[in-house]
Design a protein around this motif. Structure first.
Motif, PDB file in Angstrom:
ATOM      1  N   LEU A   1       0.824  -1.200   0.000  1.00  0.00           N
ATOM      2  CA  LEU A   1       0.000   0.000   0.000  1.00  0.00           C
ATOM      3  C   LEU A   1       0.862   1.255   0.000  1.00  0.00           C
ATOM      4  CD1 LEU A   1       0.418   0.609   3.239  1.00  0.00           C
ATOM      5  CD2 LEU A   1      -1.606  -0.775   3.444  1.00  0.00           C
ATOM      6  N   GLU A   2       0.199   2.373  -0.301  1.00  0.00           N
ATOM      7  CA  GLU A   2       0.860   3.670  -0.343  1.00  0.00           C
ATOM      8  C   GLU A   2       1.134   4.172   1.074  1.00  0.00           C
ATOM      9  OE1 GLU A   2       1.765   5.322  -3.068  1.00  0.00           O
ATOM     10  OE2 GLU A   2       0.830   3.989  -4.528  1.00  0.00           O
ATOM     11  N   ALA A   3       2.100   5.087   1.210  1.00  0.00           N
ATOM     12  CA  ALA A   3       2.471   5.623   2.520  1.00  0.00           C
ATOM     13  C   ALA A   3       1.283   6.276   3.223  1.00  0.00           C
ATOM     14  CB  ALA A   3       3.620   6.613   2.372  1.00  0.00           C
ATOM     15  N   GLN A   4       0.428   6.975   2.476  1.00  0.00           N
ATOM     16  CA  GLN A   4      -0.697   7.661   3.103  1.00  0.00           C
ATOM     17  C   GLN A   4      -1.787   6.690   3.567  1.00  0.00           C
ATOM     18  OE1 GLN A   4       0.404   8.259   0.014  1.00  0.00           O
ATOM     19  NE2 GLN A   4      -1.260   8.303  -1.464  1.00  0.00           N
ATOM     20  N   GLN A   5      -1.755   5.435   3.129  1.00  0.00           N
ATOM     21  CA  GLN A   5      -2.743   4.431   3.529  1.00  0.00           C
ATOM     22  C   GLN A   5      -2.294   3.606   4.735  1.00  0.00           C
ATOM     23  OE1 GLN A   5      -2.821   2.373  -0.315  1.00  0.00           O
ATOM     24  NE2 GLN A   5      -5.032   2.763  -0.330  1.00  0.00           N
ATOM     25  N   ARG A   6      -1.078   3.797   5.204  1.00  0.00           N
ATOM     26  CA  ARG A   6      -0.512   2.915   6.233  1.00  0.00           C
ATOM     27  C   ARG A   6      -1.327   2.838   7.512  1.00  0.00           C
ATOM     28  NH1 ARG A   6       5.951   4.010   5.574  1.00  0.00           N
ATOM     29  NH2 ARG A   6       6.084   3.060   3.518  1.00  0.00           N
ATOM     30  N   ASN A   7      -1.989   3.916   7.905  1.00  0.00           N
ATOM     31  CA  ASN A   7      -2.753   3.896   9.153  1.00  0.00           C
ATOM     32  C   ASN A   7      -4.085   3.159   9.033  1.00  0.00           C
ATOM     33  OD1 ASN A   7      -0.816   5.201  10.675  1.00  0.00           O
ATOM     34  ND2 ASN A   7      -1.624   7.234  10.190  1.00  0.00           N
ATOM     35  N   GLN A   8      -4.553   2.908   7.816  1.00  0.00           N
ATOM     36  CA  GLN A   8      -5.837   2.214   7.617  1.00  0.00           C
ATOM     37  C   GLN A   8      -5.816   0.795   8.184  1.00  0.00           C
ATOM     38  OE1 GLN A   8      -6.992   2.261   3.535  1.00  0.00           O
ATOM     39  NE2 GLN A   8      -7.419   4.461   3.512  1.00  0.00           N
ATOM     40  N   VAL A   9      -4.658   0.145   8.201  1.00  0.00           N
ATOM     41  CA  VAL A   9      -4.593  -1.246   8.649  1.00  0.00           C
ATOM     42  C   VAL A   9      -4.961  -1.380  10.127  1.00  0.00           C
ATOM     43  CG1 VAL A   9      -2.870  -1.860   6.917  1.00  0.00           C
ATOM     44  CG2 VAL A   9      -2.133  -1.225   9.214  1.00  0.00           C
ATOM     45  N   PHE A  10      -4.813  -0.317  10.892  1.00  0.00           N
ATOM     46  CA  PHE A  10      -5.104  -0.377  12.326  1.00  0.00           C
ATOM     47  C   PHE A  10      -6.606  -0.399  12.626  1.00  0.00           C
ATOM     48  CE2 PHE A  10      -0.810   1.506  12.144  1.00  0.00           C
ATOM     49  CZ  PHE A  10      -0.133   0.476  12.789  1.00  0.00           C
ATOM     50  N   LYS A  11      -7.434  -0.215  11.605  1.00  0.00           N
ATOM     51  CA  LYS A  11      -8.882  -0.327  11.763  1.00  0.00           C
ATOM     52  C   LYS A  11      -9.310  -1.792  11.870  1.00  0.00           C
ATOM     53  CE  LYS A  11      -9.767   3.865   9.066  1.00  0.00           C
ATOM     54  NZ  LYS A  11     -10.315   4.365   7.803  1.00  0.00           N
ATOM     55  N   VAL A  12      -8.429  -2.702  11.481  1.00  0.00           N
ATOM     56  CA  VAL A  12      -8.750  -4.126  11.463  1.00  0.00           C
ATOM     57  C   VAL A  12      -8.416  -4.755  12.812  1.00  0.00           C
ATOM     58  CG1 VAL A  12      -8.204  -6.339  10.378  1.00  0.00           C
ATOM     59  CG2 VAL A  12      -8.356  -4.271   8.989  1.00  0.00           C
ATOM     60  N   PRO A  13      -9.388  -5.425  13.439  1.00  0.00           N
ATOM     61  CA  PRO A  13      -9.088  -6.114  14.695  1.00  0.00           C
ATOM     62  C   PRO A  13      -8.020  -7.192  14.479  1.00  0.00           C
ATOM     63  CG  PRO A  13     -11.449  -6.033  14.300  1.00  0.00           C
ATOM     64  CD  PRO A  13     -10.783  -5.556  13.051  1.00  0.00           C
ATOM     65  N   GLY A  14      -7.065  -7.250  15.368  1.00  0.00           N
ATOM     66  CA  GLY A  14      -6.003  -8.247  15.271  1.00  0.00           C
ATOM     67  C   GLY A  14      -4.685  -7.678  14.808  1.00  0.00           C
ATOM     68  N   VAL A  15      -4.688  -6.492  14.199  1.00  0.00           N
ATOM     69  CA  VAL A  15      -3.444  -5.857  13.771  1.00  0.00           C
ATOM     70  C   VAL A  15      -2.786  -5.233  14.994  1.00  0.00           C
ATOM     71  CG1 VAL A  15      -2.420  -3.998  12.397  1.00  0.00           C
ATOM     72  CG2 VAL A  15      -4.202  -5.436  11.414  1.00  0.00           C
ATOM     73  N   VAL A  16      -1.505  -5.559  15.222  1.00  0.00           N
ATOM     74  CA  VAL A  16      -0.784  -5.017  16.368  1.00  0.00           C
ATOM     75  C   VAL A  16       0.061  -3.822  15.940  1.00  0.00           C
ATOM     76  CG1 VAL A  16       0.944  -5.496  18.143  1.00  0.00           C
ATOM     77  CG2 VAL A  16      -0.737  -7.245  17.549  1.00  0.00           C
ATOM     78  N   ASN A  17       0.910  -4.016  14.941  1.00  0.00           N
ATOM     79  CA  ASN A  17       1.808  -2.956  14.496  1.00  0.00           C
ATOM     80  C   ASN A  17       2.491  -3.410  13.220  1.00  0.00           C
ATOM     81  OD1 ASN A  17       3.161  -0.536  14.523  1.00  0.00           O
ATOM     82  ND2 ASN A  17       4.168  -0.866  16.493  1.00  0.00           N
ATOM     83  N   TYR A  18       3.266  -2.524  12.641  1.00  0.00           N
ATOM     84  CA  TYR A  18       4.139  -2.906  11.547  1.00  0.00           C
ATOM     85  C   TYR A  18       5.405  -3.502  12.152  1.00  0.00           C
ATOM     86  CZ  TYR A  18       1.370  -0.440   8.077  1.00  0.00           C
ATOM     87  OH  TYR A  18       0.365  -0.058   7.239  1.00  0.00           O
ATOM     88  N   LEU A  19       6.039  -4.395  11.418  1.00  0.00           N
ATOM     89  CA  LEU A  19       7.339  -4.910  11.821  1.00  0.00           C
ATOM     90  C   LEU A  19       8.363  -3.847  11.449  1.00  0.00           C
ATOM     91  CD1 LEU A  19       8.948  -7.403  12.835  1.00  0.00           C
ATOM     92  CD2 LEU A  19       9.170  -8.057  10.454  1.00  0.00           C
ATOM     93  N   PHE A  20       9.211  -3.467  12.388  1.00  0.00           N
ATOM     94  CA  PHE A  20      10.196  -2.417  12.143  1.00  0.00           C
ATOM     95  C   PHE A  20      11.592  -2.993  12.012  1.00  0.00           C
ATOM     96  CE2 PHE A  20       6.723   0.135  13.544  1.00  0.00           C
ATOM     97  CZ  PHE A  20       6.917   1.365  12.950  1.00  0.00           C
ATOM     98  N   TRP A  21      12.388  -2.354  11.167  1.00  0.00           N
ATOM     99  CA  TRP A  21      13.787  -2.707  10.962  1.00  0.00           C
ATOM    100  C   TRP A  21      14.566  -1.402  10.876  1.00  0.00           C
ATOM    101  CZ3 TRP A  21      16.961  -6.593  11.427  1.00  0.00           C
ATOM    102  CH2 TRP A  21      18.191  -6.553  10.782  1.00  0.00           C
ATOM    103  N   LEU A  22      15.502  -1.212  11.782  1.00  0.00           N
ATOM    104  CA  LEU A  22      16.321   0.000  11.844  1.00  0.00           C
ATOM    105  C   LEU A  22      15.464   1.268  11.960  1.00  0.00           C
ATOM    106  CD1 LEU A  22      19.024  -0.897   9.169  1.00  0.00           C
ATOM    107  CD2 LEU A  22      19.206  -1.132  11.658  1.00  0.00           C
ATOM    108  N   GLY A  23      14.426   1.205  12.769  1.00  0.00           N
ATOM    109  CA  GLY A  23      13.604   2.368  13.034  1.00  0.00           C
ATOM    110  C   GLY A  23      12.549   2.702  11.999  1.00  0.00           C
TER     111      GLY A  23
END
Length: 158
Positions: free
Chosen positions: A58-80
């Motif tokens: 997905l596009e950068a501006q859509q990244r927060n939409q995933v948090f509307k879904v029950p069960g989503v915790v966070n994005y996996l981060f690598w080097l911040g």
């Protein structure tokens, strides 16, 4: 636009993937078929290949939409930053997952102690001794490297 990895609550990967698809987000959750044994029966079930992970495109501006879904915790981060997965890596996972069908092998002419030459994979053309034979995997001893490895039977003898 790279693929990003979402970390989910345990055993919610398939529900999260389905909900993200309904929202119009490109999602990939590789699955495998397993046969599970209960005390009274065997059952073929579908389980995620990567526990608690789902890939989204997905596009950068859509990244927060995933948090509307029950069960989503966070994005996996690598080097911040959110971990990115290249298209080639997703294609490789898809190809491997599609071509890795369950084979019904019956190894009758091999037994523990036999010497074989591995025919596929990283250890191709290595001589090995069979330590143990299971239904789909074998434990091999590689004397030249000083290793014991587990391999799929089809990689060792096909």
């Amino acid at each position: 636009m790279p693929w990003l990895v979402i970390y989910t609550k345990p055993r919610t990967e398939l529900r999260v993937a389905e909900a993200l698809k309904k929202m119009g987000i490109a999602v990939y959750c590789p699955v495998v078929q397993e046969i599970r044994q209960w005390s009274d029966r065997k059952k073929k079930i579908t389980t995620p290949l990567f526990k608690s992970y789902v890939f989204v495109h997905l596009e950068a501006q859509q990244r927060n939409q995933v948090f509307k879904v029950p069960g989503v915790v966070n994005y996996l981060f690598w080097l911040g930053k959110p971990a990115e997965v290249r298209d080639e890596e997703i294609r490789a996972i898809k190809k491997w997952n599609e071509n890795d069908e369950i084979d019904q092998w019956q190894v009758e002419d091999l037994s523990p102690g036999d010497r074989i030459t591995i025919s596929n994979g990283v250890f191709k053309n290595q001589e090995a001794f069979i330590k143990h034979i299971g239904k789909k995997r074998m434990r091999l001893l590689l004397p030249s490297l000083g290793y014991a490895i587990n391999v799929r039977i089809r990689e060792a003898v096909s």
